[in-house]
Scaffold this motif. Sequence first.
Motif, PDB file in Angstrom:
ATOM      1  N   SER A 166       0.817  -1.214   0.000  1.00  0.00           N
ATOM      2  CA  SER A 166       0.000   0.000   0.000  1.00  0.00           C
ATOM      3  C   SER A 166       0.849   1.260   0.000  1.00  0.00           C
ATOM      4  O   SER A 166       0.391   2.321  -0.418  1.00  0.00           O
ATOM      5  CB  SER A 166      -0.916   0.021   1.227  1.00  0.00           C
ATOM      6  N   GLY A 167       2.071   1.152   0.503  1.00  0.00           N
ATOM      7  CA  GLY A 167       2.926   2.329   0.642  1.00  0.00           C
ATOM      8  C   GLY A 167       2.662   3.111   1.914  1.00  0.00           C
ATOM      9  O   GLY A 167       3.352   4.091   2.189  1.00  0.00           O
ATOM     10  N   ILE A 168       1.673   2.687   2.691  1.00  0.00           N
ATOM     11  CA  ILE A 168       1.370   3.304   3.977  1.00  0.00           C
ATOM     12  C   ILE A 168       2.012   2.430   5.047  1.00  0.00           C
ATOM     13  O   ILE A 168       1.537   1.322   5.322  1.00  0.00           O
ATOM     14  CB  ILE A 168      -0.153   3.441   4.185  1.00  0.00           C
TER      15      ILE A 168
ATOM     16  N   ALA B 190      -3.949   4.320  -2.286  1.00  0.00           N
ATOM     17  CA  ALA B 190      -4.928   5.133  -1.558  1.00  0.00           C
ATOM     18  C   ALA B 190      -4.372   6.499  -1.203  1.00  0.00           C
ATOM     19  O   ALA B 190      -4.959   7.219  -0.403  1.00  0.00           O
ATOM     20  CB  ALA B 190      -5.400   4.406  -0.302  1.00  0.00           C
ATOM     21  N   TYR B 191      -3.235   6.865  -1.782  1.00  0.00           N
ATOM     22  CA  TYR B 191      -2.690   8.214  -1.653  1.00  0.00           C
ATOM     23  C   TYR B 191      -2.144   8.622  -3.008  1.00  0.00           C
ATOM     24  O   TYR B 191      -1.959   7.796  -3.914  1.00  0.00           O
ATOM     25  CB  TYR B 191      -1.607   8.289  -0.571  1.00  0.00           C
ATOM     26  N   ALA B 192      -1.901   9.913  -3.186  1.00  0.00           N
ATOM     27  CA  ALA B 192      -1.683  10.468  -4.521  1.00  0.00           C
ATOM     28  C   ALA B 192      -0.201  10.587  -4.863  1.00  0.00           C
ATOM     29  O   ALA B 192       0.678  10.417  -4.011  1.00  0.00           O
ATOM     30  CB  ALA B 192      -2.350  11.834  -4.619  1.00  0.00           C
ATOM     31  N   ASN B 193       0.049  10.915  -6.119  1.00  0.00           N
ATOM     32  CA  ASN B 193       1.397  11.215  -6.597  1.00  0.00           C
ATOM     33  C   ASN B 193       1.505  12.709  -6.886  1.00  0.00           C
ATOM     34  O   ASN B 193       0.741  13.244  -7.689  1.00  0.00           O
ATOM     35  CB  ASN B 193       1.710  10.444  -7.880  1.00  0.00           C
TER      36      ASN B 193
ATOM     37  N   ASN C  28     -12.280  14.405   1.346  1.00  0.00           N
ATOM     38  CA  ASN C  28     -11.765  14.912   2.608  1.00  0.00           C
ATOM     39  C   ASN C  28     -10.510  15.749   2.382  1.00  0.00           C
ATOM     40  O   ASN C  28      -9.557  15.298   1.753  1.00  0.00           O
ATOM     41  CB  ASN C  28     -11.424  13.743   3.542  1.00  0.00           C
ATOM     42  N   GLU C  29     -10.508  16.970   2.887  1.00  0.00           N
ATOM     43  CA  GLU C  29      -9.362  17.875   2.817  1.00  0.00           C
ATOM     44  C   GLU C  29      -8.692  17.861   1.434  1.00  0.00           C
ATOM     45  O   GLU C  29      -7.521  17.509   1.291  1.00  0.00           O
ATOM     46  CB  GLU C  29      -8.350  17.536   3.913  1.00  0.00           C
ATOM     47  N   PRO C  30      -9.434  18.244   0.408  1.00  0.00           N
ATOM     48  CA  PRO C  30      -8.921  18.163  -0.962  1.00  0.00           C
ATOM     49  C   PRO C  30      -7.793  19.131  -1.259  1.00  0.00           C
ATOM     50  O   PRO C  30      -7.134  19.012  -2.299  1.00  0.00           O
ATOM     51  CB  PRO C  30     -10.152  18.495  -1.811  1.00  0.00           C
ATOM     52  N   GLN C  31      -7.550  20.080  -0.366  1.00  0.00           N
ATOM     53  CA  GLN C  31      -6.488  21.072  -0.601  1.00  0.00           C
ATOM     54  C   GLN C  31      -5.082  20.492  -0.381  1.00  0.00           C
ATOM     55  O   GLN C  31      -4.110  21.033  -0.889  1.00  0.00           O
ATOM     56  CB  GLN C  31      -6.669  22.285   0.317  1.00  0.00           C
ATOM     57  N   TRP C  32      -4.974  19.419   0.380  1.00  0.00           N
ATOM     58  CA  TRP C  32      -3.648  18.885   0.695  1.00  0.00           C
ATOM     59  C   TRP C  32      -3.167  17.926  -0.387  1.00  0.00           C
ATOM     60  O   TRP C  32      -3.963  17.338  -1.126  1.00  0.00           O
ATOM     61  CB  TRP C  32      -3.656  18.187   2.047  1.00  0.00           C
ATOM     62  N   ASP C  33      -1.852  17.726  -0.460  1.00  0.00           N
ATOM     63  CA  ASP C  33      -1.259  16.915  -1.526  1.00  0.00           C
ATOM     64  C   ASP C  33      -1.488  15.421  -1.341  1.00  0.00           C
ATOM     65  O   ASP C  33      -1.601  14.692  -2.320  1.00  0.00           O
ATOM     66  CB  ASP C  33       0.256  17.172  -1.602  1.00  0.00           C
ATOM     67  N   TRP C  34      -1.472  14.954  -0.120  1.00  0.00           N
ATOM     68  CA  TRP C  34      -1.660  13.526   0.168  1.00  0.00           C
ATOM     69  C   TRP C  34      -0.679  12.643  -0.621  1.00  0.00           C
ATOM     70  O   TRP C  34      -1.077  11.656  -1.230  1.00  0.00           O
ATOM     71  CB  TRP C  34      -3.094  13.101  -0.099  1.00  0.00           C
ATOM     72  N   SER C  35       0.582  13.028  -0.604  1.00  0.00           N
ATOM     73  CA  SER C  35       1.579  12.306  -1.401  1.00  0.00           C
ATOM     74  C   SER C  35       2.654  11.624  -0.556  1.00  0.00           C
ATOM     75  O   SER C  35       3.565  11.017  -1.115  1.00  0.00           O
ATOM     76  CB  SER C  35       2.264  13.276  -2.375  1.00  0.00           C
TER      77      SER C  35
ATOM     78  N   GLU D  19      -4.415   7.213   4.019  1.00  0.00           N
ATOM     79  CA  GLU D  19      -5.227   7.360   2.824  1.00  0.00           C
ATOM     80  C   GLU D  19      -5.602   8.829   2.649  1.00  0.00           C
ATOM     81  O   GLU D  19      -5.921   9.510   3.630  1.00  0.00           O
ATOM     82  CB  GLU D  19      -6.495   6.499   2.938  1.00  0.00           C
ATOM     83  N   GLY D  20      -5.571   9.316   1.410  1.00  0.00           N
ATOM     84  CA  GLY D  20      -5.908  10.709   1.157  1.00  0.00           C
ATOM     85  C   GLY D  20      -5.927  10.993  -0.333  1.00  0.00           C
ATOM     86  O   GLY D  20      -5.253  10.324  -1.119  1.00  0.00           O
ATOM     87  N   ALA D  21      -6.714  12.003  -0.727  1.00  0.00           N
ATOM     88  CA  ALA D  21      -6.877  12.304  -2.148  1.00  0.00           C
ATOM     89  C   ALA D  21      -7.093  13.796  -2.367  1.00  0.00           C
ATOM     90  O   ALA D  21      -8.002  14.378  -1.785  1.00  0.00           O
ATOM     91  CB  ALA D  21      -8.069  11.528  -2.719  1.00  0.00           C
TER      92      ALA D  21
END
Length: 511
Positions: free
Chosen positions: A107-109, A166-169, A209-216, A221-223
């Motif tokens: 998962s990378g988490i 489940a997290y972004a690049n 959820n919190e779309p302003q952050w990079d989540w990288s 998990e984040g998007a």
Amino acid sequence: MIIKSTIKKVLLGAAVLGLNIPFANSQSKEVTIDINFFKTYQTISNFGASDAWSCQFVGNWPDDKRNKIADLLFSRENKADGSPKGIGLSLWRFNIGAGSTQQGNESGIKDEWRRAESFLNNDGSYSWQNQGGQMWFLKAAKQRGVKQFLGFNNSPPVQFTINGKAYANGGKVNIAPDKYDAYATFLAKVVKGVEQISKVKFDYVSPINEPQWDWSDGGQEGAPYNNTEIAGVIKAINKEFVNNKINSKILVGEAGSINYLFTKGDKPGKGSQITDFFKPGSADYIGDLPSVAKTISAHSYFSTSPMASSVKARKALADSVATIKGLNFWQSEYCILGDNAGEIDGNKRDLGIDAALYLASVIHTDLTVANASAWQWWTAISAYDYKDGLIYIDKNKTDGNFYASKMLWAMGNYSRFVKPGAVRVDAQVSSSTEDKPLLVSAFKNEKSLTIVVINPGNNDVTAALHMDNVKVQLIASYLTSQTDELKAAKITGDKNVIPARSIVTLTGIVK
């Protein structure tokens, strides 16, 4: 207007160290609290907290311990002395996982406590026995009288993300437009599936959820999304919900900080969400979609200190919300993060009154300045060394100890007594020479009155309550302090004290 000639004087009562103290001591300061029933503000929707991430494990702990934890969060029963058994949350937030748990280390988490299981299998089938620990708490909340439930996503399922994670690049959106419909179908199936197996219906679904952050960084998990991408996802979910006769409302916003609701902010295309989503004629207008709640939500992180700037931002937020007829604001996630202008450090657990008083001041300001109609805490149960938990636990997946913080009980001064449907009424405190004056809010609900008084100072304060043309019989007080946890006391005597460094809730009947 308060007409002093018709004022009815009722003096507040409080418990100190578990005892009724009917008379003010000679060292206490004196103030007057004016309650104006005819000046009203927002209607309260709920007070809530989230099951992320610990409930996936704690929900499988020994039955005695998980039930005691559930009682602390949800119970509306009283102990033998009249003190509440728990804080009676009125909304429970359920984390709809994206599937990083099934991916394991791939998962990378790195921290498995920050991964989340998904109901969706790679072959397109659904396994409703998944998220079992969370489902236990969902049912426990319903059994104890919680009536509002919200399912939220930190990321779309990994089967639909661009990078399969489940997290972004690089802070780029992680779902392509051709997967919006699949994401919407997933959410519709989850709403129906969860209701079928648990008898719990999600009143709200919060897909972003919190779309302003990079989540990288792979921390959880984040998007990320911009507003146009959010509108596209919401439109797809609305269509799916309408077609499948799902009446769960879609909660929009969950902005990482309140400023993104009413300013362009520092993230191009990710700010000004009130006007972008709810002003008719805007390019990303979704306010007329039947499944979209007439509510904008944001998180109070990074905006609570110092008090002057906190108040200024929340006034601007309230003014912006007021430009859209019928729009409500929810503060939908908060815990104590960062250095808060030197006032309190979010690092390290604090089970005592310091963090509780700070939390209470944030709730007070969000309710009385931003006119928040809901206030929701981040993680109800934390295994970490931050000021992020109402209840703390040992980081043990199968068993361990748990520790109730004073933040739990401070939130209970609101959640246990300010019920959904209560209307906030005006409450003003007379001038005081105290460096830290009382913070007071008041709420009426049919024939009941609830007043929450925060005394952050180091001196006891004697408080007299004045009301105009309204007779109220105050019945009980509930004290949270360094030594008490919603300790119940009857209101007696002519002069009563709000103890130093405490939160007191007073309840009464409107005659």
